[in-house]
Enzyme design. Sequence first.
Site, mmCIF file in Angstrom:
data_model
loop_
_atom_site.group_PDB
_atom_site.id
_atom_site.type_symbol
_atom_site.label_atom_id
_atom_site.label_comp_id
_atom_site.label_asym_id
_atom_site.label_seq_id
_atom_site.Cartn_x
_atom_site.Cartn_y
_atom_site.Cartn_z
ATOM 1 N N ARG A 27 0.880 -1.180 0.000
ATOM 2 C CA ARG A 27 0.000 0.000 0.000
ATOM 3 C C ARG A 27 0.911 1.222 0.000
ATOM 4 N NH1 ARG A 27 -5.214 1.511 3.615
ATOM 5 N NH2 ARG A 27 -6.095 0.179 2.006
ATOM 6 N N HIS A 29 -7.511 0.765 -6.239
ATOM 7 C CA HIS A 29 -7.679 -0.095 -5.067
ATOM 8 C C HIS A 29 -8.349 -1.396 -5.535
ATOM 9 C CE1 HIS A 29 -7.799 -1.301 -1.035
ATOM 10 N NE2 HIS A 29 -8.635 -0.429 -0.500
ATOM 11 N N GLN A 69 -10.183 -3.912 -3.037
ATOM 12 C CA GLN A 69 -11.457 -3.414 -2.533
ATOM 13 C C GLN A 69 -12.572 -3.694 -3.550
ATOM 14 O OE1 GLN A 69 -12.312 -1.634 0.536
ATOM 15 N NE2 GLN A 69 -14.277 -2.291 -0.274
ATOM 16 N N ASP A 80 -17.194 7.414 -1.241
ATOM 17 C CA ASP A 80 -15.906 7.328 -0.552
ATOM 18 C C ASP A 80 -15.618 8.723 0.028
ATOM 19 O OD1 ASP A 80 -13.355 6.558 0.303
ATOM 20 O OD2 ASP A 80 -12.451 6.661 -1.692
ATOM 21 N N CYS A 96 -16.387 1.832 0.875
ATOM 22 C CA CYS A 96 -15.159 1.059 1.131
ATOM 23 C C CYS A 96 -14.705 1.186 2.578
ATOM 24 C CB CYS A 96 -14.058 1.489 0.170
ATOM 25 S SG CYS A 96 -13.705 3.258 0.229
ATOM 26 N N ARG A 153 -13.533 -8.423 1.942
ATOM 27 C CA ARG A 153 -12.104 -8.159 1.705
ATOM 28 C C ARG A 153 -11.301 -9.431 2.029
ATOM 29 N NH1 ARG A 153 -10.111 -3.037 1.882
ATOM 30 N NH2 ARG A 153 -8.279 -4.086 1.045
HETATM 31 N N1 NVA Z 1 -9.900 6.942 -1.331
HETATM 32 C C1 NVA Z 1 -9.543 6.449 -0.012
HETATM 33 C C2 NVA Z 1 -9.814 4.987 0.078
HETATM 34 C C3 NVA Z 1 -9.533 4.377 1.419
HETATM 35 C C4 NVA Z 1 -9.810 2.919 1.465
HETATM 36 C C5 NVA Z 1 -8.079 6.749 0.248
HETATM 37 O O1 NVA Z 1 -7.262 6.551 -0.668
HETATM 38 O O2 NVA Z 1 -7.741 7.193 1.339
HETATM 39 N N1 CP Z 2 -11.148 0.052 2.655
HETATM 40 C C1 CP Z 2 -9.879 -0.040 3.077
HETATM 41 O O1 CP Z 2 -8.935 -0.309 2.308
HETATM 42 O O2 CP Z 2 -9.708 0.114 4.420
HETATM 43 P P1 CP Z 2 -8.335 0.341 5.188
HETATM 44 O O3 CP Z 2 -7.787 1.659 4.768
HETATM 45 O O4 CP Z 2 -8.711 0.283 6.635
HETATM 46 O O5 CP Z 2 -7.374 -0.763 4.813
#
Ligand code: NVA
Ligand code: CP
Length: 304
Positions: A103, A130, A133, A221, A261, A289
């Site tokens: 990540r 993502h 997800q 989101d 998400c 997930r």
């Molecule tokens: N768009 C959000 C998704 C988190 C799962 C982010 O990138 O922070």
């Molecule tokens: N939806 C998601 O990826 O959650 P986290 O940021 O908690 O991993």
Amino acid sequence: MKKDLLKLLDLSTEEILEILDVADQLKDMKKKGIPHPFLAGKTLAMIFEKNSTRTRVSFEAGIYQLGGNAIFLSDKDSQIGRNEPVEDTARVLSRFCDGIMIRTYAQEEVETLAKYATIPVINGLTDFCHPCQVLADLQTIREHKGKLEGLKLCYIGDGNNMANSLIAGGLKTGMKVAIACPGTYQPDPVMMEFAAQYPGMFQCTPDILEAAKDADVLYTDVWASMGQEGEFNERKEIFKDYQINDTVMGVAAEKAMVLHCLPAHRGEEITAEVFDAHADEIFDEAENRLHAQKAVMYLLMKNQ
Ligand code: NVA
Ligand code: CP
């Protein structure tokens, strides 16, 4: 199946459906208490350069349930945070482990990691996409609606990593995708170009009610993603109308699902009332997930 899962754009429809089928099977085995140690003795390295609750726990619990184990690496306490080249990290982890989940910010970093790693690399979120997800999202929609093809998916909010992945996952599985976002916050141009190959199946508009009309699935989101915290006040103003609320639900199809998400900000991108009314769907989505990522790990790492 390809070596890596870097973005859904790389996958064929058949590959996406294969992951969903395996995810359903693994979920069934888990629910019935049937052991499934298909990755016994295998190790997943998990690199986190951003925060996470769901992704970390579902990958770590998932590899454990498959008989393997995980090693958590944050940029703060590994050499990644001291600028060791990603090419070298890839080569070193390939000597110790059987898969890498990452990540981070730039999609290019994940692509480079995969190029230099001899083991599978799984994208656990970048600024661009993502994919894990959205695999869980598709599994959830299919469970609740019995199909994907022919449904209309509407995403309301920032044209961010979630919007990008929903466009790829939705269109590739035969769903109509409508994105409601401000004109200057559209999805990535690569995704807009991809979507242009699906005439009549894709719409991107600032008009929330037009996008939500007759939608079978509504999705939203956060207004400011990880890394955009400093823009929050500005974004709060720009996105204030981009919310799933009763008015939006009123124009969607009867029995429309709501997905998020997570983490969610009640009162911003979704009202507390809509969230609570659809909590079962949203937490099924979070649970999936685990199952979707176990399928990805199984399919990519079984021959390592
Ligand atoms: N768009 C959000 C998704 C988190 C799962 C982010 O990138 O922070
Ligand atoms: N939806 C998601 O990826 O959650 P986290 O940021 O908690 O991993």
